[in-house]
Motif scaffolding. Structure first.
Motif, PDB file in Angstrom:
ATOM      1  N   ALA A  39     -28.561 -43.322   7.596  1.00  0.00           N
ATOM      2  CA  ALA A  39     -27.574 -42.899   6.596  1.00  0.00           C
ATOM      3  C   ALA A  39     -26.585 -41.901   7.199  1.00  0.00           C
ATOM      4  O   ALA A  39     -25.855 -41.231   6.473  1.00  0.00           O
ATOM      5  CB  ALA A  39     -28.280 -42.307   5.375  1.00  0.00           C
ATOM      6  N   ASN A  40     -26.592 -41.771   8.530  1.00  0.00           N
ATOM      7  CA  ASN A  40     -25.685 -40.881   9.256  1.00  0.00           C
ATOM      8  C   ASN A  40     -25.844 -39.412   8.894  1.00  0.00           C
ATOM      9  O   ASN A  40     -24.865 -38.663   8.881  1.00  0.00           O
ATOM     10  CB  ASN A  40     -24.216 -41.270   9.033  1.00  0.00           C
ATOM     11  CG  ASN A  40     -23.936 -42.662   9.551  1.00  0.00           C
ATOM     12  OD1 ASN A  40     -24.534 -43.075  10.557  1.00  0.00           O
ATOM     13  ND2 ASN A  40     -23.072 -43.390   8.866  1.00  0.00           N
ATOM     14  N   GLY A  62     -27.082 -37.286   4.348  1.00  0.00           N
ATOM     15  CA  GLY A  62     -26.380 -38.522   4.720  1.00  0.00           C
ATOM     16  C   GLY A  62     -25.537 -39.081   3.595  1.00  0.00           C
ATOM     17  O   GLY A  62     -25.205 -38.389   2.631  1.00  0.00           O
ATOM     18  N   LYS A  63     -25.229 -40.364   3.692  1.00  0.00           N
ATOM     19  CA  LYS A  63     -24.207 -40.927   2.805  1.00  0.00           C
ATOM     20  C   LYS A  63     -24.667 -41.174   1.369  1.00  0.00           C
ATOM     21  O   LYS A  63     -23.845 -41.440   0.500  1.00  0.00           O
ATOM     22  CB  LYS A  63     -23.630 -42.190   3.417  1.00  0.00           C
ATOM     23  CG  LYS A  63     -24.604 -43.322   3.613  1.00  0.00           C
ATOM     24  CD  LYS A  63     -23.886 -44.488   4.284  1.00  0.00           C
ATOM     25  CE  LYS A  63     -24.871 -45.619   4.530  1.00  0.00           C
ATOM     26  NZ  LYS A  63     -24.599 -46.345   5.762  1.00  0.00           N
ATOM     27  N   GLN A 116     -23.826 -39.708  -3.540  1.00  0.00           N
ATOM     28  CA  GLN A 116     -22.805 -40.006  -2.540  1.00  0.00           C
ATOM     29  C   GLN A 116     -21.768 -38.895  -2.574  1.00  0.00           C
ATOM     30  O   GLN A 116     -21.536 -38.272  -3.613  1.00  0.00           O
ATOM     31  CB  GLN A 116     -22.148 -41.351  -2.845  1.00  0.00           C
ATOM     32  CG  GLN A 116     -23.097 -42.518  -2.624  1.00  0.00           C
ATOM     33  CD  GLN A 116     -22.466 -43.850  -2.973  1.00  0.00           C
ATOM     34  OE1 GLN A 116     -21.988 -44.036  -4.095  1.00  0.00           O
ATOM     35  NE2 GLN A 116     -22.468 -44.761  -2.028  1.00  0.00           N
ATOM     36  N   ASP A 117     -21.118 -38.700  -1.436  1.00  0.00           N
ATOM     37  CA  ASP A 117     -20.193 -37.581  -1.290  1.00  0.00           C
ATOM     38  C   ASP A 117     -19.107 -37.576  -2.361  1.00  0.00           C
ATOM     39  O   ASP A 117     -18.817 -36.556  -2.982  1.00  0.00           O
ATOM     40  CB  ASP A 117     -19.555 -37.654   0.107  1.00  0.00           C
ATOM     41  CG  ASP A 117     -19.067 -36.287   0.564  1.00  0.00           C
ATOM     42  OD1 ASP A 117     -19.416 -35.288  -0.111  1.00  0.00           O
ATOM     43  OD2 ASP A 117     -18.356 -36.219   1.580  1.00  0.00           O
ATOM     44  N   GLN A 118     -18.530 -38.747  -2.593  1.00  0.00           N
ATOM     45  CA  GLN A 118     -17.365 -38.814  -3.474  1.00  0.00           C
ATOM     46  C   GLN A 118     -17.734 -38.750  -4.957  1.00  0.00           C
ATOM     47  O   GLN A 118     -16.865 -38.568  -5.804  1.00  0.00           O
ATOM     48  CB  GLN A 118     -16.547 -40.085  -3.170  1.00  0.00           C
ATOM     49  CG  GLN A 118     -17.212 -41.400  -3.524  1.00  0.00           C
ATOM     50  CD  GLN A 118     -18.211 -41.881  -2.440  1.00  0.00           C
ATOM     51  OE1 GLN A 118     -18.565 -41.129  -1.536  1.00  0.00           O
ATOM     52  NE2 GLN A 118     -18.666 -43.119  -2.569  1.00  0.00           N
ATOM     53  N   LYS A 142     -25.028 -33.548  -1.851  1.00  0.00           N
ATOM     54  CA  LYS A 142     -24.765 -34.800  -1.139  1.00  0.00           C
ATOM     55  C   LYS A 142     -25.992 -35.191  -0.292  1.00  0.00           C
ATOM     56  O   LYS A 142     -26.608 -34.338   0.338  1.00  0.00           O
ATOM     57  CB  LYS A 142     -23.562 -34.592  -0.223  1.00  0.00           C
ATOM     58  CG  LYS A 142     -23.291 -35.750   0.691  1.00  0.00           C
ATOM     59  CD  LYS A 142     -22.470 -35.334   1.898  1.00  0.00           C
ATOM     60  CE  LYS A 142     -22.404 -36.507   2.873  1.00  0.00           C
ATOM     61  NZ  LYS A 142     -21.922 -36.152   4.179  1.00  0.00           N
TER      62      LYS A 142
END
Ligand code: ADP
Ligand code: MG
Length: 632
Positions: A39-40, A62-63, A116-118, A142
Motif C-alpha cells: 500500500a506504499n 499507506g493508501k 484514503q488520503d483524499q 490516513k
C-alpha cells in the motif's frame, strides 16, 4: 444413485484455505506487513500481544481503501494486484493471490480501520469468523489498521497446536526482520506486550542491517556490489572471522522479497571456500534484482522459494562477486587479523581446531608433587615464557591448563593420581564398572593409558582392553557435572576481576533473558542484562573466561528451535550444550594424567556408556578376541 458432490460454503472454504496461509501468528504478521508495504506505506507499526496469540495489529500510513474495497478485501480471490494471468509475470507487489485477508478473517476476530488520503471519513469494519459484525464510517488518520484478535478462536485444535510464546515470538521476529531488511525506505516500529522491541528509522541499507542486528554488526560487514545484465547484486557479507555457528543471519532478497535458496546459499559458501572452517556460517544480507519475468514466485505456497530462469548463471555471478568483495577485504591492513588472533571469536576458535582456549591459572599444579606429569606441564609453561608469541608456545600450555581446569570440582577420587602409588580408587558407579579395571595391572603399570590418533584412549582392563573416545567421554563427564550443579546443589562460580561485556542481537538477548535462571544455576553471575549486551561478573568454575562467549553462542544456536518448556529439560539442554562446547576435542593431545583423569571420570559417571547425545563413549575388546585374531 443420487449425486453427492456439493460446493463448500464460502466460510468453510475460507477456513480450509486458512490452513495453508495461516499456520501461526507469524503468518498473520507476514501477510499484514506485506499488504502495508504494497500500500506504499512509509511508516508501519507492528503491535503484538502474547506473541500474537491475543493480538496482531499492523498500522500503516499507506493508501488506504475505499468503502467498497474495505468490504471486498475480505473476499477470497479479491486482490487489487493482478487482473490478468500475464500480470503474474511482471509482479512488483508482495501479494497477488487475494486470499490472505479472507483466510485470516475466517479464523479470528478482525477489526479494520482504513481511510484514503483524499477522503474525509474512513471505514471501520468488524468481522469475526468470516461474519460481518459491523461497518461504520469514522474519523480516521490516513492509512489502514488491521487488528487480529484471538487467532484460531474457532479452531481449538490449531490453537492448542501453537508453541510457547517464546517460540511464536521468534517466528514473528523472523518475519518482521525479513520485511524490515527488505525495505530500509520504510520506518518500522515493533511493540510486544507494550514494550518497544525495534524502532527502525528510514535509512541506508547498511544502517538498516545494523539497526536490526545491534551496533556491533557494522564492523562485521563487507559490501557486495555487482551489476550484470541478468542480475544486480548488492548487500553485505560478514568478514570470515565473524562467522557464526548458526545460520541465523543469512538473508536473500529477490526483488525485495525474502527468499530461501539452498542453491544460492551454496554459491555464497563457495565464495568463502578455504577461508571458513568446516561448519562455520557467515552472515549475509544479499539483495538480488532480476527482471520480474525471469522468475516464478508462484511455486511455493508460502512464497519463500523462487524459481529462476538461469540459476547457474546467478550462482556464478553471486559467487564471483562475493569472492571479489572478500578479496578486497583481505588486502586491507592486516591489523584486524592480528588483533583478532587473540580474541575468542568463534572463527578463531574454529581455526585452532581442537585446541582448548587459554586459561590463566593451572589449578591442579602442585609444586610438591614430582611426578612426570607436572614436570611436563611446567616444562611447557616455561617454554612459553621464553618463546612467547610463537603459535606453539601459545597453544601448548593453553591446552593443558584449560583441560586440567575442566576437572576442578570433580570428586576426589577422580583427582587422585594413580600412576604413582595409588592402588585403591573407589568408583561412584556400580561394582560392574569399577571392576572393569584390573587393580593388579594398575599397580605395576608405569603407563596405564595410551592415547592414539589424538582421539582414543586405550587402557588395559581385566578382560582385555577398553578404548575410550576422548571427546564423547569428556562430554559425558561434563554433562553429568553440570546437571548435578544445576539440580542438586548451587554451583560455585569464579568471580571475574573485570566483568565481561558480551554483545548479542535482540533476538539472542531474548533467549538469554529466558535462560537466565538456569544459567545462574550453572555458576554464571549476570551483573546486568541490557537490550544488546550482558555484563557477566562470574562464571562457572569449569569454564574459562575465554570460553564464555563460545559456550553462550553454542547454547543460543542449540536453542534455535525454542527453549524447552519445563526447567528439567531446560537444564538438560543447557548441560548438553555446555558439555558439547567445553569437551576436549578429537585432535587434542592429552597428557597421561589427563587421559587417566578422563577415563576415571567417565567410569565415575552414572551413565558412562553413552555420550549425552547417546553415542557410545567406549568399546571393550576381550583378550580372547585378540587371541583369535592372532590364531589365524
Ligand atoms: P493480496 O495481498 O494477495 O492482494 P490480501 O487478501 O492480502 O490479498 O489483500 C486483499 C486486498 O486488500 C489487496 O489486494 C489490497 O487491495 C487490499 N489491502 C489489504 N491490505 C491493505 C492495506 N494495508 N492498505 C491498503 N489496501 C490493502
Ligand atoms: Mg496480501
Amino acid at each position: 444413485m443420487s449425486s453427492i458432490i456439493q460446493l463448500l460454503p464460502d466460510h468453510v472454504a475460507n477456513q480450509i484455505a486458512a490452513g495453508e496461509v495461516v499456520q501461526r501468528p507469524a503468518s498473520v504478521v507476514k501477510e499484514l506487513l506485506e499488504n502495508a508495504v504494497d500500500a506504499n506505506a512509509t511508516d508501519i507499526k507492528l503491535i503484538i500481544k502474547d506473541a500474537g496469540k491475543s493480538l496482531v495489529q499492523v498500522i500503516d500510513n499507506g493508501k488506504g481503501m475505499s468503502v467498497t474495497d474495505s468490504r471486498l478485501c475480505f473476499e477470497r480471490h479479491a486482490t487489487s494486484k493482478i487482473r490478468h494471468a500475464e500480470d503474474l509475470f511482471s509482479l512488483h507487489t508482495k501479494g497477488f493471490r487475494g486470499e490472505a485477508l479472507a483466510s485470516i478473517a475466517a479464523i479470528a476476530h478482525v477489526e479494520m480501520k482504513t481511510k484514503q488520503d483524499q477522503e474525509e471519513l474512513g471505514t471501520q469494519i468488524v468481522i469475526e469468523g468470516s461474519k460481518f459484525v459491523s461497518q461504520e464510517s469514522a474519523v480516521l488518520p490516513k492509512g489502514t489498521s488491521f487488528a487480529i484478535k484471538n487467532l484460531f478462536f474457532n479452531i481449538p485444535a490449531r490453537r492448542n497446536f501453537l508453541k510457547s510464546d517464546t517460540v511464536e515470538y521468534r517466528h514473528i521476529m523472523d518475519e518482521f526482520q525479513r520485511v524490515a531488511l527488505a525495505h530500509p525506505n520504510i520506518h518500522f516500529t515493533f511493540y510486544h506486550n507494550g514494550s518497544e522491541m525495534y524502532n527502525l528509522p528510514i535509512s541506508t541499507l547498511r544502517q538498516r542491517v545494523v539497526n536490526v542486528f545491534s551496533g556491533k554488526t557494522n564492523e562485521k560487514l563487507v559490501p557486495v556490489q555487482e551489476d550484470t545484465e541478468i542480475v544486480t547484486v548488492q548487500g553485505f557479507v560478514s568478514k570470515p572471522e565473524f562467522a557464526k555457528k548458526n545460520r541465523g543471519e543469512q538473508f536473500f532478497f529477490v526483488n525485495d522479497r525474502f527468499i530461501k535458496s539452498g542453491y544460492l546459499h551454496h554459491a555464497v559458501m563457495a565464495a568463502y571456500d578455504g577461508i571458513l572452517k568446516d561448519g562455520a556460517q557467515p552472515s549475509y544480507f544479499l539483495y538480488l534484482s532480476v527482471p520480474p519475468n525471469s522468475i516464478d514466485i508462484n511455486i511455493h505456497p508460502t512464497k519463500t522459494e523462487i524459481k529462476f530462469d538461469d540459476e547457474s548463471a546467478l550462482y556464478a555471478i553471486l559467487r564471483a562477486s562475493i569472492k571479489h568483495s572478500l578479496g578486497q577485504f583481505n588486502v586491507a591492513p592486516v591489523l584486524d587479523f592480528e588483533r583478532d588472533a587473540n580474541l575468542d571469536t568463534p572463527y578463531h576458535y574454529k581455526d585452532l581446531e581442537g585446541a582448548t582456549p587459554t586459561i590463566e591459572v593451572d589449578r591442579t599444579f602442585n609444586p610438591f608433587s614430582d611426578d612426570k606429569v607436572n614436570k611436563h606441564y611446567s616444562g611447557s609453561n616455561s617454554s612459553s615464557s621464553s618463546n612467547s608469541g610463537s603459535a606453539f608456545a601459545y597453544k601448548k600450555p593453553a591446552q593443558t591448563a584449560s583441560w586440567e581446569s575442566l576437572y576442578v570440582g570433580l570428586k576426589q577420587e577422580v583427582e587422585t593420581d594413580f600412576t604413582t602409588e595409588n592402588t585403591e580408587f573407589s568408583f561412584e558407579s556400580e561394582e560392574v564398572t569399577a571392576s572393569l579395571f584390573n587393580d593388579e595391572e594398575v599397580e605395576h603399570a608405569v603407563q596405564n593409558v595410551y592415547q592414539i590418533h589424538k582421539k582414543y584412549i586405550v587402557s588395559p582392563i581385566k578382560s582385555g582392553m577398553v578404548i575410550v573416545d576422548q571427546q564423547r567421554a569428556h562430554q559425558r563427564v561434563l554433562y553429568e557435572q553440570f546437571l548435578t550443579n544445576m539440580t542438586v546443589h548451587q554451583a560455585s562460580s569464579q568471580q571475574l576481576l573485570f566483568p565481561l561485556n558480551l554483545y548479542f542481537s535482540v533476538n539472542e538477548m531474548e533467549l538469554i533473558e529466558e535462560l537466565k535462571l538456569s544459567l545462574v544455576n550453572t555458576g554464571f553471575v549476570f551483573e546486568e542484562t541490557n537490550d544488546d549486551h550482558v555484563v557477566i561478573s562470574g562464571i562457572p568454575v569449569n569454564v574459562t573466561e575465554s570460553e564464555v562467549s563460545i559456550v553462550l553462542e553454542q547454547l543460543l544456536s542449540d536453542l534455535q528451535d525454542g527453549i524447552p518448556e519445563n526447567s528439567f529439560s531446560q537444564n538438560d539442554t543447557i548441560a548438553k550444550s555446555m558439555a558439547k562446547s567445553l569437551a576436549v576435542k578429537t585432535g587434542t593431545s592429552l597428557t597421561i594424567k589427563e587421559q587417566e583423569n578422563l577415563v576415571n571420570g567417565l567410569f565415575a559417571c552414572k551413565d558412562p556408556n553413552v555420550s549425552p547425545f547417546q553415542k557410545p563413549t567406549f568399546i571393550t575388546m576381550r583378550v580372547e578376541d585378540i587371541d583369535k585374531k592372532f590364531a589365524l
